[in-house]
Design a protein around this motif. Sequence first.
Motif, PDB file in Angstrom:
ATOM      1  N   LEU A  25     -24.677 -65.806 111.714  1.00  0.00           N
ATOM      2  CA  LEU A  25     -24.670 -66.653 110.516  1.00  0.00           C
ATOM      3  C   LEU A  25     -24.690 -65.792 109.255  1.00  0.00           C
ATOM      4  CD1 LEU A  25     -27.156 -69.507 111.532  1.00  0.00           C
ATOM      5  CD2 LEU A  25     -24.674 -69.698 111.227  1.00  0.00           C
ATOM      6  N   PHE A  26     -25.420 -64.678 109.300  1.00  0.00           N
ATOM      7  CA  PHE A  26     -25.447 -63.766 108.159  1.00  0.00           C
ATOM      8  C   PHE A  26     -24.053 -63.210 107.860  1.00  0.00           C
ATOM      9  CE2 PHE A  26     -30.098 -62.429 109.261  1.00  0.00           C
ATOM     10  CZ  PHE A  26     -30.580 -63.611 108.744  1.00  0.00           C
ATOM     11  N   VAL A  27     -23.307 -62.899 108.914  1.00  0.00           N
ATOM     12  CA  VAL A  27     -21.932 -62.411 108.724  1.00  0.00           C
ATOM     13  C   VAL A  27     -21.142 -63.433 107.924  1.00  0.00           C
ATOM     14  CG1 VAL A  27     -19.751 -61.863 109.890  1.00  0.00           C
ATOM     15  CG2 VAL A  27     -21.905 -60.986 110.822  1.00  0.00           C
ATOM     16  N   ASN A  28     -21.207 -64.688 108.355  1.00  0.00           N
ATOM     17  CA  ASN A  28     -20.469 -65.747 107.662  1.00  0.00           C
ATOM     18  C   ASN A  28     -21.005 -65.965 106.252  1.00  0.00           C
ATOM     19  OD1 ASN A  28     -18.747 -66.322 109.859  1.00  0.00           O
ATOM     20  ND2 ASN A  28     -20.386 -67.472 110.832  1.00  0.00           N
ATOM     21  N   HIS A  29     -22.310 -65.914 106.098  1.00  0.00           N
ATOM     22  CA  HIS A  29     -22.926 -66.134 104.796  1.00  0.00           C
ATOM     23  C   HIS A  29     -22.490 -65.066 103.801  1.00  0.00           C
ATOM     24  CE1 HIS A  29     -26.817 -67.968 102.947  1.00  0.00           C
ATOM     25  NE2 HIS A  29     -25.904 -67.775 102.023  1.00  0.00           N
ATOM     26  N   ALA A  30     -22.375 -63.821 104.266  1.00  0.00           N
ATOM     27  CA  ALA A  30     -21.971 -62.728 103.379  1.00  0.00           C
ATOM     28  C   ALA A  30     -20.515 -62.842 102.950  1.00  0.00           C
ATOM     29  CB  ALA A  30     -22.211 -61.381 104.065  1.00  0.00           C
ATOM     30  N   MET A  43     -29.515 -73.195 104.952  1.00  0.00           N
ATOM     31  CA  MET A  43     -30.290 -74.212 105.662  1.00  0.00           C
ATOM     32  C   MET A  43     -30.212 -73.996 107.176  1.00  0.00           C
ATOM     33  SD  MET A  43     -29.815 -78.338 105.822  1.00  0.00           S
ATOM     34  CE  MET A  43     -28.251 -78.132 106.642  1.00  0.00           C
ATOM     35  N   MET A  44     -29.025 -73.692 107.682  1.00  0.00           N
ATOM     36  CA  MET A  44     -28.856 -73.443 109.116  1.00  0.00           C
ATOM     37  C   MET A  44     -29.690 -72.233 109.543  1.00  0.00           C
ATOM     38  SD  MET A  44     -24.749 -74.070 109.475  1.00  0.00           S
ATOM     39  CE  MET A  44     -24.651 -73.503 111.151  1.00  0.00           C
ATOM     40  N   GLU A  45     -29.668 -71.182 108.744  1.00  0.00           N
ATOM     41  CA  GLU A  45     -30.441 -69.980 109.058  1.00  0.00           C
ATOM     42  C   GLU A  45     -31.932 -70.282 109.107  1.00  0.00           C
ATOM     43  OE1 GLU A  45     -27.136 -67.219 106.759  1.00  0.00           O
ATOM     44  OE2 GLU A  45     -29.060 -67.615 105.811  1.00  0.00           O
ATOM     45  N   MET A  46     -32.405 -71.043 108.125  1.00  0.00           N
ATOM     46  CA  MET A  46     -33.831 -71.375 108.081  1.00  0.00           C
ATOM     47  C   MET A  46     -34.235 -72.208 109.300  1.00  0.00           C
ATOM     48  SD  MET A  46     -35.978 -73.637 105.323  1.00  0.00           S
ATOM     49  CE  MET A  46     -35.000 -75.054 105.756  1.00  0.00           C
ATOM     50  N   LYS A  47     -33.429 -73.212 109.639  1.00  0.00           N
ATOM     51  CA  LYS A  47     -33.760 -74.063 110.781  1.00  0.00           C
ATOM     52  C   LYS A  47     -33.736 -73.264 112.082  1.00  0.00           C
ATOM     53  CE  LYS A  47     -32.517 -78.536 108.948  1.00  0.00           C
ATOM     54  NZ  LYS A  47     -31.775 -79.776 109.152  1.00  0.00           N
ATOM     55  N   LEU A  48     -32.752 -72.380 112.237  1.00  0.00           N
ATOM     56  CA  LEU A  48     -32.683 -71.561 113.440  1.00  0.00           C
ATOM     57  C   LEU A  48     -33.877 -70.620 113.518  1.00  0.00           C
ATOM     58  CD1 LEU A  48     -31.259 -70.596 115.987  1.00  0.00           C
ATOM     59  CD2 LEU A  48     -29.879 -69.069 114.542  1.00  0.00           C
ATOM     60  N   TYR A  49     -34.234 -70.003 112.404  1.00  0.00           N
ATOM     61  CA  TYR A  49     -35.371 -69.070 112.406  1.00  0.00           C
ATOM     62  C   TYR A  49     -36.666 -69.789 112.770  1.00  0.00           C
ATOM     63  CZ  TYR A  49     -38.163 -65.041 111.028  1.00  0.00           C
ATOM     64  OH  TYR A  49     -39.020 -63.968 111.037  1.00  0.00           O
ATOM     65  N   CYS A  94     -34.982 -60.042 110.232  1.00  0.00           N
ATOM     66  CA  CYS A  94     -34.029 -61.155 110.076  1.00  0.00           C
ATOM     67  C   CYS A  94     -34.605 -62.219 109.144  1.00  0.00           C
ATOM     68  CB  CYS A  94     -33.684 -61.777 111.432  1.00  0.00           C
ATOM     69  SG  CYS A  94     -32.506 -60.832 112.404  1.00  0.00           S
ATOM     70  N   GLY A  95     -35.904 -62.489 109.264  1.00  0.00           N
ATOM     71  CA  GLY A  95     -36.546 -63.440 108.363  1.00  0.00           C
ATOM     72  C   GLY A  95     -36.480 -62.977 106.919  1.00  0.00           C
ATOM     73  N   ARG A  96     -36.656 -61.694 106.721  1.00  0.00           N
ATOM     74  CA  ARG A  96     -36.563 -61.133 105.373  1.00  0.00           C
ATOM     75  C   ARG A  96     -35.136 -61.259 104.824  1.00  0.00           C
ATOM     76  NH1 ARG A  96     -38.030 -54.894 104.003  1.00  0.00           N
ATOM     77  NH2 ARG A  96     -37.433 -54.983 101.831  1.00  0.00           N
TER      78      ARG A  96
END
Length: 136
Positions: A25-30, A43-49, A94-96
Amino acid sequence: MLTLKAFHIVFVVSWFAGLFYLPRLFVNHAMVEDAATRDRLAMMEMKLYRFMTPLGILAVGLGLWLWFGYGFAGGWLHAKTLLVVFLIAYHLYCGRLMRAFAEGRNTRSHVWYRYFNEIPVLVLFVVVFLVVLKPF
């Protein structure tokens, strides 16, 4: 003990699913330009984390329970434990990164995240071989 081991494996697999997908998701977000997509990915990253963190805690907790049940013997187990500590640090990092994306503070390119995304794959490869082969 076998039931405990089965649950440990299930939680490890589930945790790794998150460790594989969140950096993707970070790849796509960047790579995205528009605010709506950035917000959706954040939002997707937060829910997954939030979902994968308890899975990681259960995986590590059950692993510790197994450790106390079977004992802590063999160099392979010391190496595996070191890799698990590394994975915990990776998870927290990853959380950071997730918080940096949410706050608009990401400074890394999608290429960096593509390499970062491969780290848990390599660690899993080594851990599985250590557990199955017990080479030392």
